[in-house]
Design a protein around this motif. Structure first.
Motif, PDB file in Angstrom:
ATOM      1  N   THR A   1       0.823  -1.205   0.000  1.00 48.77           N
ATOM      2  CA  THR A   1       0.000   0.000   0.000  1.00 48.77           C
ATOM      3  C   THR A   1       0.857   1.255   0.000  1.00 48.77           C
ATOM      4  N   LEU A   2       1.898   1.284   0.823  1.00 47.93           N
ATOM      5  CA  LEU A   2       2.771   2.460   0.844  1.00 47.93           C
ATOM      6  C   LEU A   2       3.519   2.621  -0.476  1.00 47.93           C
ATOM      7  N   GLU A   3       3.900   1.514  -1.108  1.00 49.28           N
ATOM      8  CA  GLU A   3       4.552   1.597  -2.425  1.00 49.28           C
ATOM      9  C   GLU A   3       3.588   2.196  -3.446  1.00 49.28           C
ATOM     10  N   TYR A   4       2.324   1.788  -3.386  1.00 53.07           N
ATOM     11  CA  TYR A   4       1.323   2.314  -4.315  1.00 53.07           C
ATOM     12  C   TYR A   4       1.129   3.811  -4.115  1.00 53.07           C
ATOM     13  N   PHE A   5       1.004   4.224  -2.870  1.00 58.52           N
ATOM     14  CA  PHE A   5       0.693   5.629  -2.614  1.00 58.52           C
ATOM     15  C   PHE A   5       1.864   6.559  -2.890  1.00 58.52           C
ATOM     16  N   LYS A   6       3.063   6.039  -2.983  1.00 57.74           N
ATOM     17  CA  LYS A   6       4.211   6.869  -3.352  1.00 57.74           C
ATOM     18  C   LYS A   6       4.165   7.286  -4.825  1.00 57.74           C
ATOM     19  N   LYS A   7       3.402   6.546  -5.616  1.00 59.09           N
ATOM     20  CA  LYS A   7       3.383   6.777  -7.061  1.00 59.09           C
ATOM     21  C   LYS A   7       2.471   7.950  -7.420  1.00 59.09           C
ATOM     22  N   GLU A   8       2.878   8.714  -8.410  1.00 61.00           N
ATOM     23  CA  GLU A   8       2.017   9.768  -8.940  1.00 61.00           C
ATOM     24  C   GLU A   8       0.726   9.133  -9.447  1.00 61.00           C
ATOM     25  N   PRO A   9      -0.427   9.755  -9.192  1.00 58.43           N
ATOM     26  CA  PRO A   9      -1.707   9.150  -9.579  1.00 58.43           C
ATOM     27  C   PRO A   9      -1.799   8.752 -11.053  1.00 58.43           C
TER      28      PRO A   9
ATOM     29  N   HIS B   1      10.903   8.651   5.546  1.00 60.02           N
ATOM     30  CA  HIS B   1       9.997   9.811   5.601  1.00 60.02           C
ATOM     31  C   HIS B   1       8.788   9.509   6.490  1.00 60.02           C
ATOM     32  N   SER B   2       8.048  10.537   6.828  1.00 56.96           N
ATOM     33  CA  SER B   2       6.776  10.345   7.516  1.00 56.96           C
ATOM     34  C   SER B   2       5.777   9.770   6.517  1.00 56.96           C
ATOM     35  N   ILE B   3       4.605   9.364   7.015  1.00 53.44           N
ATOM     36  CA  ILE B   3       3.578   8.878   6.088  1.00 53.44           C
ATOM     37  C   ILE B   3       3.188   9.997   5.128  1.00 53.44           C
ATOM     38  N   LEU B   4       2.982  11.211   5.661  1.00 49.98           N
ATOM     39  CA  LEU B   4       2.671  12.350   4.797  1.00 49.98           C
ATOM     40  C   LEU B   4       3.805  12.609   3.813  1.00 49.98           C
ATOM     41  N   GLY B   5       5.040  12.472   4.277  1.00 51.12           N
ATOM     42  CA  GLY B   5       6.193  12.743   3.430  1.00 51.12           C
ATOM     43  C   GLY B   5       6.335  11.821   2.247  1.00 51.12           C
ATOM     44  N   ARG B   6       5.629  10.700   2.252  1.00 56.93           N
ATOM     45  CA  ARG B   6       5.653   9.762   1.129  1.00 56.93           C
ATOM     46  C   ARG B   6       4.702  10.177   0.008  1.00 56.93           C
ATOM     47  N   MET B   7       3.742  11.036   0.336  1.00 57.14           N
ATOM     48  CA  MET B   7       2.656  11.316  -0.587  1.00 57.14           C
ATOM     49  C   MET B   7       3.108  12.245  -1.711  1.00 57.14           C
ATOM     50  N   PRO B   8       2.723  11.963  -2.951  1.00 59.26           N
ATOM     51  CA  PRO B   8       3.131  12.799  -4.092  1.00 59.26           C
ATOM     52  C   PRO B   8       2.204  13.996  -4.294  1.00 59.26           C
ATOM     53  N   GLY B   9       2.646  14.920  -5.162  1.00 57.14           N
ATOM     54  CA  GLY B   9       1.801  16.036  -5.582  1.00 57.14           C
ATOM     55  C   GLY B   9       2.041  17.312  -4.796  1.00 57.14           C
ATOM     56  N   ASP B  10       1.203  18.323  -5.100  1.00 58.43           N
ATOM     57  CA  ASP B  10       1.278  19.587  -4.375  1.00 58.43           C
ATOM     58  C   ASP B  10       0.687  19.413  -2.983  1.00 58.43           C
ATOM     59  N   GLU B  11       0.628  20.487  -2.223  1.00 58.17           N
ATOM     60  CA  GLU B  11       0.197  20.357  -0.835  1.00 58.17           C
ATOM     61  C   GLU B  11      -1.198  19.759  -0.719  1.00 58.17           C
TER      62      GLU B  11
ATOM     63  N   ARG C   1      -1.046  16.035  -1.537  1.00 60.32           N
ATOM     64  CA  ARG C   1      -0.371  15.248  -0.509  1.00 60.32           C
ATOM     65  C   ARG C   1      -1.331  14.940   0.640  1.00 60.32           C
ATOM     66  N   PHE C   2      -2.061  15.941   1.074  1.00 60.44           N
ATOM     67  CA  PHE C   2      -3.022  15.705   2.160  1.00 60.44           C
ATOM     68  C   PHE C   2      -4.215  14.891   1.670  1.00 60.44           C
ATOM     69  N   GLY C   3      -4.628  15.109   0.405  1.00 62.48           N
ATOM     70  CA  GLY C   3      -5.702  14.294  -0.166  1.00 62.48           C
ATOM     71  C   GLY C   3      -5.311  12.823  -0.231  1.00 62.48           C
ATOM     72  N   ASN C   4      -4.075  12.562  -0.637  1.00 57.38           N
ATOM     73  CA  ASN C   4      -3.579  11.191  -0.676  1.00 57.38           C
ATOM     74  C   ASN C   4      -3.527  10.577   0.715  1.00 57.38           C
ATOM     75  N   LEU C   5      -3.133  11.385   1.713  1.00 57.69           N
ATOM     76  CA  LEU C   5      -3.070  10.875   3.082  1.00 57.69           C
ATOM     77  C   LEU C   5      -4.472  10.522   3.586  1.00 57.69           C
ATOM     78  N   ARG C   6      -5.435  11.389   3.311  1.00 57.08           N
ATOM     79  CA  ARG C   6      -6.819  11.082   3.689  1.00 57.08           C
ATOM     80  C   ARG C   6      -7.296   9.808   2.997  1.00 57.08           C
ATOM     81  N   LEU C   7      -6.946   9.680   1.737  1.00 56.20           N
ATOM     82  CA  LEU C   7      -7.325   8.506   0.953  1.00 56.20           C
ATOM     83  C   LEU C   7      -6.712   7.239   1.536  1.00 56.20           C
ATOM     84  N   LEU C   8      -5.421   7.289   1.864  1.00 52.45           N
ATOM     85  CA  LEU C   8      -4.737   6.135   2.452  1.00 52.45           C
ATOM     86  C   LEU C   8      -5.412   5.706   3.754  1.00 52.45           C
ATOM     87  N   TYR C   9      -5.666   6.646   4.646  1.00 50.06           N
ATOM     88  CA  TYR C   9      -6.257   6.296   5.935  1.00 50.06           C
ATOM     89  C   TYR C   9      -7.680   5.747   5.773  1.00 50.06           C
TER      90      TYR C   9
END
Length: 633
Positions: free
Chosen positions: A398-406, A442-452, A455-463
């Motif tokens: 899951t973390l490998e997937y979320f590191k990737k650009e959408p 990195h932190s979980i947030l720090g793994r997320m791609p994109g602009d600010e 990054r937070f949208g991806n974090l919400r999506l992951l959780y």
């Protein structure tokens, strides 16, 4: 002061159990115990040192002089030295001076069964009788209903030394944590806390995973009874307590268990089985009965004396495999020619059997990173007997997937769906633990791609994906508000980030997800059963959309979950629905209160249009990087 007087807490039956590896209450016998003999108050000492030719208690009461207070060896071949020293009291500092038969070596050791220790870097044991008037009767009486596998199990993982610090960087005490941490965990709606090791450890950078005082809560944060207050307050707030437990290895510090009586007493004498090359530590001899009694007694001790609700057993894979982190020639196969450590597996089975036999409503959880079979299956059908196992494969994929650009995620949807091919082979807990936010990861947030925003949208999506995926949940502290930097054990979490809306939104999201998890039976009643999950569509790679059903005991509680893994808003997106009715949006990770853009679906109902192999369907708008949860009534 009078010298040592003959006295014993041991019966012949105790000795037989000890030698057989079946004495699971050794903390009542070995160690230092305040008692009274013939009207004299003092302390009974007992220590296992079979290769010793002399053992003395040294301490601040006799100027640390060897030979002033020699213990007597038992006649029965148990290797236990014991005796009563009158006139000493609670708070006395002491060690054992052991003169070995082996090469005339002398060691000076802390008590393996001490209930309290000096604060590191000091290394003496302290005579103590821990007393606390427990007020968690209601929790203990109903724990089985709160701590079962068919109940919500959302764990907040905490390192006590760095969760929050007082002014000037001082550690918070157990008593301060009993106010601040308990209130916070309750506010966040977590069901459990898991403490990284609280047992006494000499070296702060080990985070507690290199233990010396197995029976003593670390004195860094206060006295043993203060830790009891923390556990008690958590229970009164309806929060379960899990401890990290480390039977896999121990450090070679001079005052510790290593080379205890001048020989390899606790550690395996063969370096191929007794030394851990990764951690430069010593490995317990799981085939030695007395060592098994020591370890299982320790597991029982925390559940018995401290009312702990679960043990998360660290580094189980390193215990189970003889070739763990070893090259060819550095390990020896078992008697059947395999690489499994049969003695360690047998020990874990005995430990789990005793824990579940003796305590109602507890759980043991294995941090096991391989495909070793039946870790969380009962011993009577060949399993290791754990209640749950960490789902390391899900975490990694899951973390490998979320590191990737959408834009590239369409090629990697299997990273998310693969977990469902094995999700019910064990009772899995989904961990986003401390190991994932250190050492350059990195932190979980720090793994997320994109602009600010992304990054937070991806974090919400992951959780949200994590909380709707089958299995129990674990989240490391700081991740619940989007800690930006890696975890640093030497300082407080970055609580100032909650001054910013996006971080505050993540905190609101986790609070809401925990509430959803606790409120919706479909998310927990069958979380470890294939009967609790059904794909709607896992094959829409082109749009990077997943949809599935979570099921409870009552079909009316079933939930529809749709995950849009890209920042593209998808209008008129149709999914199959198994029954006709109105769709109510119970949760949307894109809600404005979480920092999202607010793309929601207020009123939806099914159409009589077959879709995705189902008789009904509904067309909806998918929020960007969003997860929606619907009920159908």
């Amino acid at each position: 002061m009078n010298k040592v007087q003959p006295h014993s807490f041991f019966t012949d039956f105790d000795i037989d159990l000890f030698k057989a590896g079946k004495h699971y209450r050794l903390y009542e016998k070995l160690g230092a115990h305040l008692t009274e003999v013939d009207g004299q108050k003092g302390v009974y000492f007992a220590v296992w040192a079979p290769s010793a030719k002399a053992v003395s208690v040294i301490g601040d009461f006799n100027y640390w002089l060897e030979g002033e207070h020699p213990l007597n060896v038992r006649w029965d071949g148990s290797g236990i030295w014991e005796g009563f020293i009158p006139g000493i009291d609670k708070g006395t500092k002491y060690k054992y001076k052991i003169h070995s038969h082996h090469n005339d070596i002398k060691t000076e050791k802390a008590d393996p069964f001490a209930f309290y220790c000096e604060t590191p870097p000091n290394t003496a044991s302290v005579v103590w009788n821990t007393k606390h008037g427990w007020k968690d009767t209601k929790w203990m009486a109903t724990r089985q209903d709160k701590n079962g596998l068919d109940k919500p199990y959302s764990v907040y993982e905490v390192h006590l030394g760095s969760w929050r610090r007082a002014e000037g960087g001082r550690f918070l005490s157990y008593i301060e944590l009993a106010d601040q941490l308990v209130a916070y965990v309750k506010e966040m709606n977590f069901t459990h806390v898991e403490f990284m090791p609280v047992m006494e450890y000499p070296y702060d950078p080990s985070w507690g995973y290199q233990l010396v005082g197995y029976f003593a809560p670390t004195s860094r944060f206060g006295k043993p009874e203060d830790f009891m207050v923390l556990v008690d307050k958590l229970h009164q707030a309806g929060i379960g307590v899990i401890l990290d437990w480390v039977p896999s290895h121990f450090p070679s510090d001079a005052h510790g268990l290593g080379f205890f009586d001048g020989t390899n007493l606790y550690e395996h004498p063969d370096i191929r089985k007794g030394y851990h090359p990764d951690w430069k530590s010593l490995i317990f001899n799981y085939g030695r009965n007395e060592v098994r009694s020591f370890l299982i007694s320790n597991a029982v001790f925390w559940l018995d004396k401290y009312h702990i609700d679960g043990l998360r057993v660290d580094a189980v894979a390193s215990m189970l495999y003889l070739d763990y982190s070893r090259a060819d020639g550095e390990w020896e196969p078992n008697v059947f020619g395999g690489r499994e450590n049969l003695e360690a597996a047998s020990f874990l089975k005995d430990m789990n059997e005793e824990v579940y036999r003796s305590f109602t409503g507890v759980q043991t959880i294995a941090e096991e990173s391989t495909s070793f079979p039946m870790v969380s299956r009962p011993t009577y059908i060949g399993g290791l007997g754990f209640g749950m196992k960490w789902m390391m494969g899900w975490m990694h994929d899951t973390l490998e997937y979320f590191k990737k650009e959408p834009i590239y995620r369409r090629h990697h949807q299997n990273d998310l769906t693969f977990s469902m091919t094995y999700a019910f082979t064990e009772n899995f807990m989904l961990p986003l633990s401390h190991d994932e936010v250190v050492y350059g990861k990195h932190s979980i947030l720090g793994r997320m791609p994109g602009d600010e925003w992304q990054r937070f949208g991806n974090l919400r999506l992951l959780y949200a994906f994590m909380f709707t995926h089958p299995g129990a949940k674990l989240l490391f502290m700081g991740s619940e508000f989007g800690q930006s930097g890696e975890w640093n054990f030497e300082q407080s979490l970055d609580w100032h980030l909650l001054d910013y809306d996006y971080h505050k939104g993540i905190k609101n999201l986790i609070t809401a997800l925990n509430k959803l998890y606790k409120k919706q039976p479909a998310l927990y009643e069958k979380q470890f059963s294939a009967d609790g999950f059904e794909w709607i569509n896992y094959g829409d790679n082109e749009n990077s959309v997943l949809s599935f059903i979570r099921k409870g005991n009552n079909p009316e509680d079933n939930l529809i979950i749709i995950c849009n893994m890209t920042p593209v808003i998808r209008e008129d997106y149709r999914i199959g629905i198994p029954v006709a009715g109105k769709l109510k949006e119970l949760f949307n990770s894109d809600d404005g209160q979480f920092g999202g853009s607010g793309v929601t679906n207020k009123k939806l109902k099914t159409d009589d249009i077959p879709w995705n192999g189902r008789d009904y369907s509904a067309a909806m708008t998918l929020p960007p990087l969003g997860v929606m949860v619907f009920s159908v009534k």
